[in-house]
Design a protein around this motif. Structure first.
Motif, PDB file in Angstrom:
ATOM      1  N   ASP A  18      50.187  41.033 105.582  1.00 54.50           N
ATOM      2  CA  ASP A  18      51.280  42.005 105.538  1.00 54.50           C
ATOM      3  C   ASP A  18      52.490  41.396 104.841  1.00 54.50           C
ATOM      4  O   ASP A  18      52.349  40.862 103.743  1.00 54.50           O
ATOM      5  N   ASP A  19      53.672  41.455 105.477  1.00 57.12           N
ATOM      6  CA  ASP A  19      54.882  40.919 104.843  1.00 57.12           C
ATOM      7  C   ASP A  19      55.239  39.535 105.377  1.00 57.12           C
ATOM      8  O   ASP A  19      56.387  39.080 105.231  1.00 57.12           O
ATOM      9  N   GLY A  20      54.277  38.876 106.004  1.00 60.52           N
ATOM     10  CA  GLY A  20      54.532  37.551 106.545  1.00 60.52           C
ATOM     11  C   GLY A  20      54.624  36.492 105.463  1.00 60.52           C
ATOM     12  O   GLY A  20      54.415  36.759 104.272  1.00 60.52           O
ATOM     13  N   PRO A  21      54.938  35.270 105.861  1.00 59.89           N
ATOM     14  CA  PRO A  21      55.061  34.185 104.893  1.00 59.89           C
ATOM     15  C   PRO A  21      53.703  33.782 104.330  1.00 59.89           C
ATOM     16  O   PRO A  21      52.659  33.971 104.954  1.00 59.89           O
ATOM     17  N   GLU A  22      53.715  33.225 103.149  1.00 59.84           N
ATOM     18  CA  GLU A  22      52.488  32.679 102.573  1.00 59.84           C
ATOM     19  C   GLU A  22      52.028  31.477 103.391  1.00 59.84           C
ATOM     20  O   GLU A  22      52.832  30.620 103.751  1.00 59.84           O
ATOM     21  N   GLN A  23      50.748  31.447 103.710  1.00 60.12           N
ATOM     22  CA  GLN A  23      50.174  30.335 104.460  1.00 60.12           C
ATOM     23  C   GLN A  23      49.203  29.576 103.559  1.00 60.12           C
ATOM     24  O   GLN A  23      48.395  30.182 102.853  1.00 60.12           O
ATOM     25  N   ARG A  24      49.295  28.270 103.608  1.00 61.79           N
ATOM     26  CA  ARG A  24      48.347  27.417 102.878  1.00 61.79           C
ATOM     27  C   ARG A  24      47.342  26.878 103.881  1.00 61.79           C
ATOM     28  O   ARG A  24      47.728  26.205 104.846  1.00 61.79           O
ATOM     29  N   ILE A  25      46.088  27.221 103.663  1.00 62.59           N
ATOM     30  CA  ILE A  25      45.041  26.811 104.593  1.00 62.59           C
ATOM     31  C   ILE A  25      43.851  26.276 103.800  1.00 62.59           C
ATOM     32  O   ILE A  25      43.712  26.544 102.600  1.00 62.59           O
ATOM     33  N   GLU A  26      43.028  25.501 104.488  1.00 56.54           N
ATOM     34  CA  GLU A  26      41.732  25.132 103.931  1.00 56.54           C
ATOM     35  C   GLU A  26      40.667  25.872 104.732  1.00 56.54           C
ATOM     36  O   GLU A  26      40.730  25.918 105.965  1.00 56.54           O
ATOM     37  N   ALA A  27      39.724  26.470 104.020  1.00 55.02           N
ATOM     38  CA  ALA A  27      38.728  27.300 104.699  1.00 55.02           C
ATOM     39  C   ALA A  27      37.396  27.223 103.980  1.00 55.02           C
ATOM     40  O   ALA A  27      37.334  26.967 102.766  1.00 55.02           O
ATOM     41  N   THR A  28      36.338  27.461 104.730  1.00 54.67           N
ATOM     42  CA  THR A  28      35.011  27.608 104.131  1.00 54.67           C
ATOM     43  C   THR A  28      34.862  29.002 103.546  1.00 54.67           C
ATOM     44  O   THR A  28      34.287  29.176 102.466  1.00 54.67           O
ATOM     45  N   LEU A  29      35.394  29.996 104.243  1.00 58.50           N
ATOM     46  CA  LEU A  29      35.384  31.362 103.729  1.00 58.50           C
ATOM     47  C   LEU A  29      36.451  32.178 104.436  1.00 58.50           C
ATOM     48  O   LEU A  29      36.875  31.844 105.545  1.00 58.50           O
ATOM     49  N   VAL A  30      36.862  33.250 103.774  1.00 61.77           N
ATOM     50  CA  VAL A  30      37.755  34.248 104.370  1.00 61.77           C
ATOM     51  C   VAL A  30      37.129  35.617 104.115  1.00 61.77           C
ATOM     52  O   VAL A  30      36.832  35.975 102.972  1.00 61.77           O
ATOM     53  N   ALA A  31      36.898  36.381 105.184  1.00 60.61           N
ATOM     54  CA  ALA A  31      36.291  37.705 105.082  1.00 60.61           C
ATOM     55  C   ALA A  31      37.263  38.745 105.617  1.00 60.61           C
ATOM     56  O   ALA A  31      37.829  38.578 106.699  1.00 60.61           O
ATOM     57  N   VAL A  32      37.433  39.823 104.868  1.00 64.97           N
ATOM     58  CA  VAL A  32      38.373  40.890 105.211  1.00 64.97           C
ATOM     59  C   VAL A  32      37.558  42.137 105.532  1.00 64.97           C
ATOM     60  O   VAL A  32      36.927  42.732 104.645  1.00 64.97           O
ATOM     61  N   GLY A  33      37.547  42.544 106.797  1.00 67.78           N
ATOM     62  CA  GLY A  33      36.664  43.608 107.232  1.00 67.78           C
ATOM     63  C   GLY A  33      37.357  44.937 107.472  1.00 67.78           C
ATOM     64  O   GLY A  33      38.210  45.024 108.355  1.00 67.78           O
ATOM     65  N   ASN A  34      36.978  45.953 106.698  1.00 68.77           N
ATOM     66  CA  ASN A  34      37.321  47.326 107.062  1.00 68.77           C
ATOM     67  C   ASN A  34      36.389  47.798 108.171  1.00 68.77           C
ATOM     68  O   ASN A  34      36.788  48.536 109.072  1.00 68.77           O
ATOM     69  N   SER A  35      35.145  47.350 108.105  1.00 67.24           N
ATOM     70  CA  SER A  35      34.185  47.517 109.196  1.00 67.24           C
ATOM     71  C   SER A  35      33.565  46.157 109.485  1.00 67.24           C
ATOM     72  O   SER A  35      33.971  45.146 108.910  1.00 67.24           O
ATOM     73  N   SER A  36      32.577  46.104 110.347  1.00 63.61           N
ATOM     74  CA  SER A  36      32.239  44.833 110.990  1.00 63.61           C
ATOM     75  C   SER A  36      31.291  43.925 110.235  1.00 63.61           C
ATOM     76  O   SER A  36      31.358  42.700 110.389  1.00 63.61           O
ATOM     77  N   SER A  37      30.381  44.480 109.417  1.00 64.76           N
ATOM     78  CA  SER A  37      29.285  43.641 108.930  1.00 64.76           C
ATOM     79  C   SER A  37      29.060  43.767 107.435  1.00 64.76           C
ATOM     80  O   SER A  37      29.482  44.728 106.789  1.00 64.76           O
ATOM     81  N   TYR A  38      28.354  42.783 106.921  1.00 66.17           N
ATOM     82  CA  TYR A  38      27.871  42.793 105.537  1.00 66.17           C
ATOM     83  C   TYR A  38      26.523  42.090 105.505  1.00 66.17           C
ATOM     84  O   TYR A  38      26.049  41.562 106.512  1.00 66.17           O
ATOM     85  N   GLY A  39      25.867  42.144 104.340  1.00 63.37           N
ATOM     86  CA  GLY A  39      24.631  41.396 104.164  1.00 63.37           C
ATOM     87  C   GLY A  39      23.493  41.828 105.062  1.00 63.37           C
ATOM     88  O   GLY A  39      22.603  41.037 105.371  1.00 63.37           O
ATOM     89  N   GLY A  40      23.487  43.084 105.511  1.00 63.41           N
ATOM     90  CA  GLY A  40      22.389  43.567 106.329  1.00 63.41           C
ATOM     91  C   GLY A  40      22.483  43.174 107.784  1.00 63.41           C
ATOM     92  O   GLY A  40      21.479  42.806 108.392  1.00 63.41           O
ATOM     93  N   GLY A  41      23.694  43.257 108.353  1.00 60.06           N
ATOM     94  CA  GLY A  41      23.851  43.030 109.787  1.00 60.06           C
ATOM     95  C   GLY A  41      24.561  41.768 110.189  1.00 60.06           C
ATOM     96  O   GLY A  41      24.620  41.452 111.383  1.00 60.06           O
ATOM     97  N   MET A  42      25.125  41.024 109.234  1.00 59.42           N
ATOM     98  CA  MET A  42      25.920  39.846 109.583  1.00 59.42           C
ATOM     99  C   MET A  42      27.309  40.317 110.009  1.00 59.42           C
ATOM    100  O   MET A  42      28.113  40.737 109.184  1.00 59.42           O
ATOM    101  N   ARG A  43      27.594  40.226 111.294  1.00 58.52           N
ATOM    102  CA  ARG A  43      28.812  40.808 111.873  1.00 58.52           C
ATOM    103  C   ARG A  43      29.979  39.819 111.749  1.00 58.52           C
ATOM    104  O   ARG A  43      30.560  39.376 112.719  1.00 58.52           O
ATOM    105  N   ILE A  44      30.313  39.530 110.507  1.00 57.49           N
ATOM    106  CA  ILE A  44      31.311  38.505 110.213  1.00 57.49           C
ATOM    107  C   ILE A  44      32.681  38.891 110.771  1.00 57.49           C
ATOM    108  O   ILE A  44      33.454  38.041 111.222  1.00 57.49           O
TER     109      ILE A  44
END
Length: 297
Positions: free
Chosen positions: A185-211
């Motif tokens: 949203d309008d929060g500050p920029e965060q610097r992070i290290e991550a393996t992945l970032v997933a943004v969900g409008n609904s719960s799953s992708y890839g045939g049932g992976m509820r990421i």
């Protein structure tokens, strides 16, 4: 309500199930009193153009027959219009249909539901995510999972599921944390290290992976799952939990909720509904009630 509706068909979905499902679905809809025309495309771009033309011509509903890829094209065709969307989910993954409570691999039942909703209240509004002019219904993936897709798309051998498995093994061997810059949203920029970032409008992708296991397509917010830096052995242990959604309690995983998220990282492609969006940086925002979905619960 108009009696003219459009079947938007992917004949190759689910190894040919799309073509087989279109016939009983059309029969059920005709028996319910609707005039049904069928739209096919030579490729994704042509299919989307034809679907948009049907919507612009005033079809009473666009009914996607296929998997998540076809549904994604249909969402782009109807988003922001008054044309309701029906889904005859007969693909391999069917994540959007599962998330919204629609029948899966049951074309006659799904068609009866579409007919009933068109004669009733016309469905209910559900949210979509949007990146630029592209809408998505399930998950925006970035990081390890999108790099597996990138590698798989570059490979010519092996074929089928083995290609994905080979790409997964290769990316595991090259696993390194990715430096992200993230803003919610309008929060500050965060610097992070991550393996992945997933943004969900609904719960799953890839045939049932509820990421993004808690995500709902009717609350005006994304659920964002961040998997922090982890070893290969940790990732392999956590991975099976994704199908149950129990990975969210792992110490390496954090979750956030926001209506808008900006992701920046070098050499990372964003994928939404399984289709490439392009390289980061990308900003995704929720569009509440962007589509009226027939039969959604």
């Amino acid at each position: 309500m108009t009696c003219d509706i459009t079947l938007f068909v992917n004949p190759t979905a689910g190894r040919g199930r799309g073509a087989h499902a279109a016939r009983p679905a059309a029969r059920v809809l005709r028996e319910a009193g609707f005039h049904v025309r069928t739209v096919l495309g030579e490729d994704a771009e042509d299919a989307l153009r034809r679907a948009r033309a049907a919507v612009a011509a005033g079809t009473g509903a666009l009914v996607a027959v296929g998997g998540d890829g076809m549904v994604s094209l249909a969402l782009r065709a109807v988003a922001g219009t008054l044309t309701p969307l029906g889904v005859i989910a007969v693909g391999t993954g069917n994540d959007f249909a599962r998330a919204t409570g629609l029948p899966v691999r049951a074309p006659e039942a799904a068609a009866r539901l579409v007919a009933r909703e068109l004669k009733g209240d016309g469905g209910r509004p559900v949210d979509l995510g949007r990146v630029g002019e592209t809408y998505f219904g399930t998950v925006l993936a970035s990081g390890f999972d999108s790099r597996v897709n990138d590698r798989g798309n570059r490979m010519r051998f092996p074929t089928g599921r083995l290609r994905y498995d080979a790409a997964l093994i290769a990316e595991l061997a090259a696993l390194r944390p990715i430096p992200y810059r993230v803003r919610f949203d309008d929060g500050p920029e965060q610097r992070i290290e991550a393996t992945l970032v997933a943004v969900g409008n609904s719960s799953s992708y890839g045939g049932g992976m509820r990421i993004c296991a808690g995500a709902r397509p009717d609350d005006g917010l994304f659920d964002i799952t961040v998997v922090g830096p982890c070893r290969r052995s940790t990732l392999l242990r956590v991975f099976p939990k994704v199908y149950r959604g129990t990975h969210l309690s792992h110490p390496a995983v954090t979750t956030h909720r926001a209506a808008r998220v900006t992701l920046e990282a070098e050499d990372v492609t964003g994928y939404a509904d399984g289709e490439p969006l392009g390289p980061l940086p990308l900003t995704a925002e929720t569009v509440p009630g962007a589509v009226r979905l027939l039969g959604a619960r």
